[in-house]
Write a protein that holds these residues in place. Structure first.
Motif, short mmCIF file in Angstrom:
data_model
loop_
_atom_site.label_atom_id
_atom_site.label_comp_id
_atom_site.label_asym_id
_atom_site.label_seq_id
_atom_site.Cartn_x
_atom_site.Cartn_y
_atom_site.Cartn_z
N ALA A 1 43.69 49.84 91.23
CA ALA A 1 44.07 49.22 89.96
C ALA A 1 42.85 49.03 89.06
N VAL A 2 41.77 48.56 89.63
CA VAL A 2 40.54 48.37 88.85
C VAL A 2 40.01 49.71 88.35
N VAL A 3 40.01 50.71 89.22
CA VAL A 3 39.54 52.05 88.83
C VAL A 3 40.39 52.61 87.70
N GLU A 4 41.72 52.46 87.80
CA GLU A 4 42.61 52.93 86.73
C GLU A 4 42.31 52.23 85.41
N LEU A 5 42.20 50.91 85.45
CA LEU A 5 42.01 50.14 84.22
C LEU A 5 40.64 50.42 83.58
N VAL A 6 39.61 50.49 84.39
CA VAL A 6 38.28 50.78 83.85
C VAL A 6 38.22 52.21 83.32
N GLY A 7 38.71 53.16 84.10
CA GLY A 7 38.70 54.56 83.66
C GLY A 7 39.47 54.75 82.37
N MET B 1 47.74 65.75 85.73
CA MET B 1 46.89 64.70 85.16
C MET B 1 45.46 64.82 85.66
N THR B 2 45.29 65.27 86.90
CA THR B 2 43.93 65.50 87.41
C THR B 2 43.27 66.62 86.60
N GLY B 3 44.02 67.66 86.30
CA GLY B 3 43.48 68.75 85.48
C GLY B 3 43.08 68.26 84.10
N ALA B 4 43.91 67.43 83.49
CA ALA B 4 43.58 66.90 82.17
C ALA B 4 42.34 66.00 82.24
N ALA B 5 42.23 65.19 83.29
CA ALA B 5 41.05 64.34 83.44
C ALA B 5 39.80 65.18 83.65
N TRP C 1 36.10 60.77 85.21
CA TRP C 1 35.76 60.95 86.63
C TRP C 1 36.38 59.86 87.48
N LEU C 2 36.43 58.64 86.96
CA LEU C 2 37.10 57.56 87.70
C LEU C 2 38.58 57.87 87.89
N ILE C 3 39.21 58.40 86.86
CA ILE C 3 40.62 58.77 86.97
C ILE C 3 40.80 59.89 88.00
N VAL C 4 39.90 60.86 88.01
CA VAL C 4 39.96 61.95 89.01
C VAL C 4 39.82 61.36 90.42
N VAL C 5 38.84 60.47 90.59
CA VAL C 5 38.61 59.86 91.90
C VAL C 5 39.84 59.06 92.35
N PHE C 6 40.57 58.48 91.41
CA PHE C 6 41.81 57.78 91.72
C PHE C 6 42.94 58.77 92.05
N LEU C 7 43.11 59.77 91.19
CA LEU C 7 44.27 60.66 91.31
C LEU C 7 44.27 61.55 92.55
N VAL C 8 43.13 62.07 92.93
CA VAL C 8 43.11 63.02 94.04
C VAL C 8 43.65 62.40 95.33
N PRO C 9 43.10 61.27 95.79
CA PRO C 9 43.66 60.72 97.04
C PRO C 9 45.08 60.21 96.89
N VAL C 10 45.41 59.62 95.75
CA VAL C 10 46.78 59.11 95.56
C VAL C 10 47.78 60.26 95.54
N THR C 11 47.45 61.31 94.83
CA THR C 11 48.36 62.45 94.75
C THR C 11 48.60 63.05 96.13
N ILE C 12 47.55 63.16 96.92
CA ILE C 12 47.68 63.75 98.25
C ILE C 12 48.34 62.80 99.24
N THR C 13 47.80 61.57 99.35
CA THR C 13 48.27 60.67 100.41
C THR C 13 49.62 60.04 100.13
N VAL C 14 49.91 59.77 98.88
CA VAL C 14 51.20 59.14 98.57
C VAL C 14 52.25 60.19 98.27
N HIS C 15 52.05 60.99 97.24
CA HIS C 15 53.10 61.92 96.82
C HIS C 15 53.14 63.18 97.69
N GLY C 16 51.99 63.66 98.12
CA GLY C 16 51.98 64.84 98.98
C GLY C 16 52.64 64.57 100.31
N VAL C 17 52.28 63.45 100.94
CA VAL C 17 52.90 63.09 102.22
C VAL C 17 54.39 62.82 102.04
#
Length: 151
Positions: A58-64, A119-123, A79-95
């Motif tokens: 949440a903090v990373v999203e808001l700051v980014g 969104m990762t591509g746009a970031a 870059w903060l948004i990328v760091v947030f999106l990659v693990p979330v996209t894989i671990t939450v939505h990918g799984v």
């Protein structure tokens, strides 16, 4: 002008794009705090310290999002948004996409997964733009009055 410089022809459109891109991260970041238990429940049980990771994300999203929307260090914000999106996209939505119990939920999670990829591509694109000069600032520069504006 440098050969690889990007010139923003319509700064208002760039501002609108930044706001539109970051809106989901502002809303999601706030929701992570206001509905913490729901977001913790979305994470796979195998991940330790889930509450910590939800609050950190949440903090990373808001700051980014703030850094991008205000155009203060937009590359860092992206870059903060990328760091947030990659693990979330894989671990939450990918799984969830692979383990969903029914076809409809698989399709929904596939859509969420692809949205995360987009969104990762746009970031990543934002990380490469940085501060650029507009057509007006180039004209002013040629007249001797430098007034750089940002994308």
């Amino acid at each position: 002008m440098e050969q690889n410089d990007v010139v923003v022809l319509r700064p208002a459109i760039a501002i609108a794009g930044r706001v539109m891109f970051t809106l989901i991260f502002f809303l999601s970041g706030v929701a992570h705090f206001t509905d913490l238990n729901r977001f913790v429940a979305l994470m796979p049980a195998a991940i330790p310290f889930r509450t910590f990771w939800v609050m950190t994300s949440a903090v990373v999203e808001l700051v980014g999002a703030t850094l991008i929307a205000t155009n203060r260090y937009p590359c860092l914000g992206a870059w903060l948004i990328v760091v947030f999106l990659v693990p979330v996209t894989i671990t939450v939505h990918g799984v969830a996409m692979l383990t969903a119990p029914d076809e409809q939920m698989q399709r929904i999670q596939t859509s969420f997964f692809l949205k995360g990829v987009a969104m990762t591509g746009a970031a990543l694109l934002i990380t490469q733009l940085g501060v650029r000069r507009t057509e007006r600032s180039l004209e002013a520069e040629s007249r001797g009055r430098a007034t750089p504006q940002s994308v």
